[in-house]
Scaffold this motif. Structure first.
Motif, PDB file in Angstrom:
ATOM      1  N   VAL A 140       0.886  -1.267  -0.046  1.00  0.00           N
ATOM      2  CA  VAL A 140       0.055  -0.053   0.072  1.00  0.00           C
ATOM      3  C   VAL A 140       1.031   1.268   0.038  1.00  0.00           C
ATOM      4  CG1 VAL A 140      -1.849   1.345   1.104  1.00  0.00           C
ATOM      5  CG2 VAL A 140      -1.849  -1.017   1.401  1.00  0.00           C
ATOM      6  N   GLY A 141       0.620   2.086  -0.982  1.00  0.00           N
ATOM      7  CA  GLY A 141       1.643   3.436  -1.031  1.00  0.00           C
ATOM      8  C   GLY A 141       1.128   4.385  -2.016  1.00  0.00           C
ATOM      9  N   ILE A 142       2.121   5.387  -1.820  1.00  0.00           N
ATOM     10  CA  ILE A 142       1.738   6.546  -2.781  1.00  0.00           C
ATOM     11  C   ILE A 142       3.083   6.658  -3.548  1.00  0.00           C
ATOM     12  CG2 ILE A 142       1.377   9.084  -2.873  1.00  0.00           C
ATOM     13  CD1 ILE A 142      -0.387   8.738  -0.563  1.00  0.00           C
ATOM     14  N   ASP A 143       3.162   7.200  -4.956  1.00  0.00           N
ATOM     15  CA  ASP A 143       4.260   7.472  -5.485  1.00  0.00           C
ATOM     16  C   ASP A 143       4.149   8.831  -6.199  1.00  0.00           C
ATOM     17  OD1 ASP A 143       2.900   6.764  -7.638  1.00  0.00           O
ATOM     18  OD2 ASP A 143       4.210   5.717  -8.908  1.00  0.00           O
ATOM     19  N   CYS A 144       5.208   9.637  -6.594  1.00  0.00           N
ATOM     20  CA  CYS A 144       5.064  10.998  -7.178  1.00  0.00           C
ATOM     21  C   CYS A 144       6.245  11.064  -7.897  1.00  0.00           C
ATOM     22  CB  CYS A 144       5.177  11.742  -5.787  1.00  0.00           C
ATOM     23  SG  CYS A 144       4.981  13.527  -6.333  1.00  0.00           S
ATOM     24  N   ASN A 145       6.151  11.560  -9.017  1.00  0.00           N
ATOM     25  CA  ASN A 145       6.954  12.252 -10.091  1.00  0.00           C
ATOM     26  C   ASN A 145       7.004  13.802 -10.331  1.00  0.00           C
ATOM     27  OD1 ASN A 145       8.142   9.880 -11.521  1.00  0.00           O
ATOM     28  ND2 ASN A 145       6.064   9.211 -11.741  1.00  0.00           N
ATOM     29  N   TRP A 146       7.886  14.235 -10.358  1.00  0.00           N
ATOM     30  CA  TRP A 146       7.993  15.978 -10.541  1.00  0.00           C
ATOM     31  C   TRP A 146       9.299  16.105 -11.612  1.00  0.00           C
ATOM     32  CZ3 TRP A 146      11.980  19.301  -9.412  1.00  0.00           C
ATOM     33  CH2 TRP A 146      11.934  20.550  -9.795  1.00  0.00           C
ATOM     34  N   TYR A 147       9.152  17.193 -12.302  1.00  0.00           N
ATOM     35  CA  TYR A 147      10.412  17.579 -13.192  1.00  0.00           C
ATOM     36  C   TYR A 147      10.304  19.241 -13.238  1.00  0.00           C
ATOM     37  CZ  TYR A 147       7.164  16.867 -17.069  1.00  0.00           C
ATOM     38  OH  TYR A 147       6.102  16.878 -18.029  1.00  0.00           O
ATOM     39  N   VAL A 160       5.777  27.913 -24.296  1.00  0.00           N
ATOM     40  CA  VAL A 160       4.929  27.259 -23.165  1.00  0.00           C
ATOM     41  C   VAL A 160       5.883  26.403 -22.336  1.00  0.00           C
ATOM     42  CG1 VAL A 160       3.092  25.902 -22.427  1.00  0.00           C
ATOM     43  CG2 VAL A 160       2.966  27.271 -24.427  1.00  0.00           C
ATOM     44  N   LEU A 161       6.108  26.895 -21.029  1.00  0.00           N
ATOM     45  CA  LEU A 161       6.612  26.171 -20.051  1.00  0.00           C
ATOM     46  C   LEU A 161       5.939  24.975 -19.361  1.00  0.00           C
ATOM     47  CD1 LEU A 161       8.626  28.706 -17.734  1.00  0.00           C
ATOM     48  CD2 LEU A 161       9.802  26.900 -19.281  1.00  0.00           C
ATOM     49  N   ILE A 162       6.640  23.722 -19.488  1.00  0.00           N
ATOM     50  CA  ILE A 162       6.032  22.533 -19.165  1.00  0.00           C
ATOM     51  C   ILE A 162       6.523  22.181 -18.031  1.00  0.00           C
ATOM     52  CG2 ILE A 162       5.475  20.060 -19.730  1.00  0.00           C
ATOM     53  CD1 ILE A 162       3.635  22.207 -21.421  1.00  0.00           C
ATOM     54  N   GLY A 163       6.160  21.303 -16.933  1.00  0.00           N
ATOM     55  CA  GLY A 163       6.882  20.775 -15.681  1.00  0.00           C
ATOM     56  C   GLY A 163       6.348  21.675 -14.349  1.00  0.00           C
ATOM     57  N   ASN A 164       7.136  21.474 -13.529  1.00  0.00           N
ATOM     58  CA  ASN A 164       6.955  21.836 -12.141  1.00  0.00           C
ATOM     59  C   ASN A 164       5.723  21.538 -11.510  1.00  0.00           C
ATOM     60  OD1 ASN A 164       8.047  23.265  -9.853  1.00  0.00           O
ATOM     61  ND2 ASN A 164       7.226  25.198 -10.635  1.00  0.00           N
ATOM     62  N   TYR A 165       5.371  20.216 -11.814  1.00  0.00           N
ATOM     63  CA  TYR A 165       3.983  19.885 -11.402  1.00  0.00           C
ATOM     64  C   TYR A 165       4.213  18.539 -10.950  1.00  0.00           C
ATOM     65  CZ  TYR A 165      -0.754  18.541 -11.283  1.00  0.00           C
ATOM     66  OH  TYR A 165      -2.077  17.993 -10.960  1.00  0.00           O
ATOM     67  N   PRO A 166       3.733  18.259  -9.728  1.00  0.00           N
ATOM     68  CA  PRO A 166       3.952  16.680  -8.925  1.00  0.00           C
ATOM     69  C   PRO A 166       2.736  15.834  -9.585  1.00  0.00           C
ATOM     70  CG  PRO A 166       3.029  18.035  -7.402  1.00  0.00           C
ATOM     71  CD  PRO A 166       3.326  18.933  -8.605  1.00  0.00           C
ATOM     72  N   PHE A 167       3.080  14.906  -9.970  1.00  0.00           N
ATOM     73  CA  PHE A 167       2.057  13.821 -10.422  1.00  0.00           C
ATOM     74  C   PHE A 167       2.226  12.572  -9.432  1.00  0.00           C
ATOM     75  CE2 PHE A 167       0.216  10.325 -13.094  1.00  0.00           C
ATOM     76  CZ  PHE A 167      -0.722  10.971 -13.618  1.00  0.00           C
ATOM     77  N   MET A 168       0.963  12.399  -8.717  1.00  0.00           N
ATOM     78  CA  MET A 168       0.805  11.562  -7.803  1.00  0.00           C
ATOM     79  C   MET A 168      -0.073  10.380  -7.840  1.00  0.00           C
ATOM     80  SD  MET A 168       1.043  14.198  -4.337  1.00  0.00           S
ATOM     81  CE  MET A 168       1.118  13.142  -3.317  1.00  0.00           C
ATOM     82  N   ASN A 169       0.181   9.225  -7.290  1.00  0.00           N
ATOM     83  CA  ASN A 169      -0.876   7.998  -7.628  1.00  0.00           C
ATOM     84  C   ASN A 169      -0.841   7.427  -6.200  1.00  0.00           C
ATOM     85  OD1 ASN A 169      -1.020   8.042 -10.466  1.00  0.00           O
ATOM     86  ND2 ASN A 169       1.245   7.415 -10.563  1.00  0.00           N
ATOM     87  N   ALA A 170      -2.057   6.808  -5.649  1.00  0.00           N
ATOM     88  CA  ALA A 170      -2.174   6.143  -4.673  1.00  0.00           C
ATOM     89  C   ALA A 170      -2.572   4.671  -5.030  1.00  0.00           C
ATOM     90  CB  ALA A 170      -3.356   6.665  -3.565  1.00  0.00           C
ATOM     91  N   TYR A 171      -2.086   3.475  -4.479  1.00  0.00           N
ATOM     92  CA  TYR A 171      -2.003   2.286  -4.806  1.00  0.00           C
ATOM     93  C   TYR A 171      -2.192   1.204  -3.824  1.00  0.00           C
ATOM     94  CZ  TYR A 171       2.949   1.957  -4.641  1.00  0.00           C
ATOM     95  OH  TYR A 171       4.327   1.874  -3.771  1.00  0.00           O
ATOM     96  N   VAL A 172      -2.763   0.152  -4.210  1.00  0.00           N
ATOM     97  CA  VAL A 172      -2.669  -0.868  -3.488  1.00  0.00           C
ATOM     98  C   VAL A 172      -2.566  -2.268  -4.319  1.00  0.00           C
ATOM     99  CG1 VAL A 172      -4.004  -2.730  -2.133  1.00  0.00           C
ATOM    100  CG2 VAL A 172      -4.187  -0.258  -1.749  1.00  0.00           C
ATOM    101  N   TYR A 222      -4.111  -5.279  -8.843  1.00  0.00           N
ATOM    102  CA  TYR A 222      -3.999  -3.848  -8.180  1.00  0.00           C
ATOM    103  C   TYR A 222      -5.226  -2.760  -8.317  1.00  0.00           C
ATOM    104  CZ  TYR A 222      -3.626  -2.103 -12.926  1.00  0.00           C
ATOM    105  OH  TYR A 222      -3.644  -1.881 -14.344  1.00  0.00           O
ATOM    106  N   VAL A 223      -5.112  -1.800  -7.437  1.00  0.00           N
ATOM    107  CA  VAL A 223      -6.096  -0.876  -7.394  1.00  0.00           C
ATOM    108  C   VAL A 223      -5.393   0.309  -7.238  1.00  0.00           C
ATOM    109  CG1 VAL A 223      -8.040   0.075  -6.280  1.00  0.00           C
ATOM    110  CG2 VAL A 223      -7.671  -2.248  -6.157  1.00  0.00           C
ATOM    111  N   MET A 224      -5.508   1.401  -8.323  1.00  0.00           N
ATOM    112  CA  MET A 224      -4.715   2.548  -8.073  1.00  0.00           C
ATOM    113  C   MET A 224      -5.759   3.684  -8.516  1.00  0.00           C
ATOM    114  SD  MET A 224      -1.473   3.817 -10.382  1.00  0.00           S
ATOM    115  CE  MET A 224      -2.099   3.617 -11.780  1.00  0.00           C
ATOM    116  N   TYR A 225      -5.469   4.852  -7.838  1.00  0.00           N
ATOM    117  CA  TYR A 225      -6.205   6.001  -7.916  1.00  0.00           C
ATOM    118  C   TYR A 225      -4.910   7.072  -8.586  1.00  0.00           C
ATOM    119  CZ  TYR A 225      -9.304  10.176  -7.773  1.00  0.00           C
ATOM    120  OH  TYR A 225      -9.851  11.037  -8.051  1.00  0.00           O
ATOM    121  N   SER A 226      -5.004   7.203 -10.002  1.00  0.00           N
ATOM    122  CA  SER A 226      -3.866   7.996 -10.468  1.00  0.00           C
ATOM    123  C   SER A 226      -4.399   9.231 -10.467  1.00  0.00           C
ATOM    124  CB  SER A 226      -3.972   7.144 -12.062  1.00  0.00           C
ATOM    125  OG  SER A 226      -3.019   8.046 -12.855  1.00  0.00           O
TER     126      SER A 226
END
Length: 172
Positions: free
Chosen positions: A83-90, A111-123, A133-137
Motif C-alpha cells: 500500500v503506498g503513494i508515489d510521486c513524479n516531478w520535473y 509554453v513552459l511545461i513541468g514543475n507539477y507533481p504527479f501522484m498516485n495512490a495504490y494497493v 492492483y487498485v490505483m487512484y491515478s
C-alpha cells in the motif's frame, strides 16, 4: 553519472521545419538513488540532474525527482500486500510541442511545461505469479500543484482516474 555527445542533430525548429545543428551538443547527467527500509516501511527515492549545452536545440528538464513511500507486508505465506503513494516531478522547461501534420514534435519557446507533481495512490496484492492492483491515478489533481498538468504543450496529463487490474507472470 553520464556524458553524451550528440553530433549533427536533426530536429524540427520553432517554425516546424527540419533543421540540423552543425556542432556538438553535450548532455551531462547524474542520478542519485536511495532505498530506505525499516521493517514493513519502504521509501524509494531517485533524483536526476541533467544539463544540455544547447537547450534551444535539445531541451531537457534540469531536475527530475521520483519518490515512492509504501508499506509491504505478507498477509499469508504466499500473498503480499503493498500500500503506498508515489510521486513524479520535473523542473519546468520548454518541452517540444506536437505537430499532428508532421506526426512529430518540434521545439518551441512559448509554453513552459513541468514543475507539477504527479501522484498516485495504490494497493498491490501479489499472490504467487499473479498481481492484482487498485490505483487512484493523478491523486493530487486540483488540490496540489494547481491545474498546470501538461506532458507536452496543449496536451494535458490524464485526469484523476480509478484503475483496477490483473497482471499474471506465465514464466516458470
Amino acid at each position: 553519472a553520464g556524458f553524451e555527445n550528440v553530433q549533427n542533430l536533426i530536429y524540427f525548429g520553432n517554425n516546424c521545419l527540419p533543421q540540423q545543428e552543425n556542432g556538438n551538443i553535450q548532455v551531462i547527467s547524474a542520478t542519485l538513488k536511495q532505498n530506505i527500509k525499516a521493517g514493513k516501511f519502504h521509501l524509494d527515492l531517485a533524483g536526476t540532474y541533467q544539463f544540455t549545452s544547447n537547450a534551444q536545440v535539445l531541451p531537457l528538464p534540469q531536475f527530475s525527482l521520483y519518490g515512492n513511500i509504501y508499506l509491504l507486508f505478507p498477509v499469508v505465506k504466499v500473498m503480499h500486500l503493498q500500500v503506498g503513494i508515489d510521486c513524479n516531478w520535473y523542473s519546468a522547461f520548454y518541452a517540444p510541442a506536437y505537430q499532428p501534420a508532421l506526426l512529430s514534435r518540434y521545439n518551441q519557446e512559448e509554453v513552459l511545461i513541468g514543475n507539477y507533481p504527479f501522484m498516485n495512490a495504490y494497493v498491490n496484492v501479489k499472490l504467487k505469479k499473479a498481481r492484482f492492483y487498485v490505483m487512484y491515478s493523478h491523486l493530487n489533481q486540483g488540490w496540489l500543484g494547481g491545474n498546470n498538468y501538461f506532458s507536452i504543450p496543449h496536451y494535458p496529463l490524464n485526469p484523476a482516474i480509478f484503475q483496477v487490474g490483473v497482471s499474471v507472470d506465465f514464466a516458470n
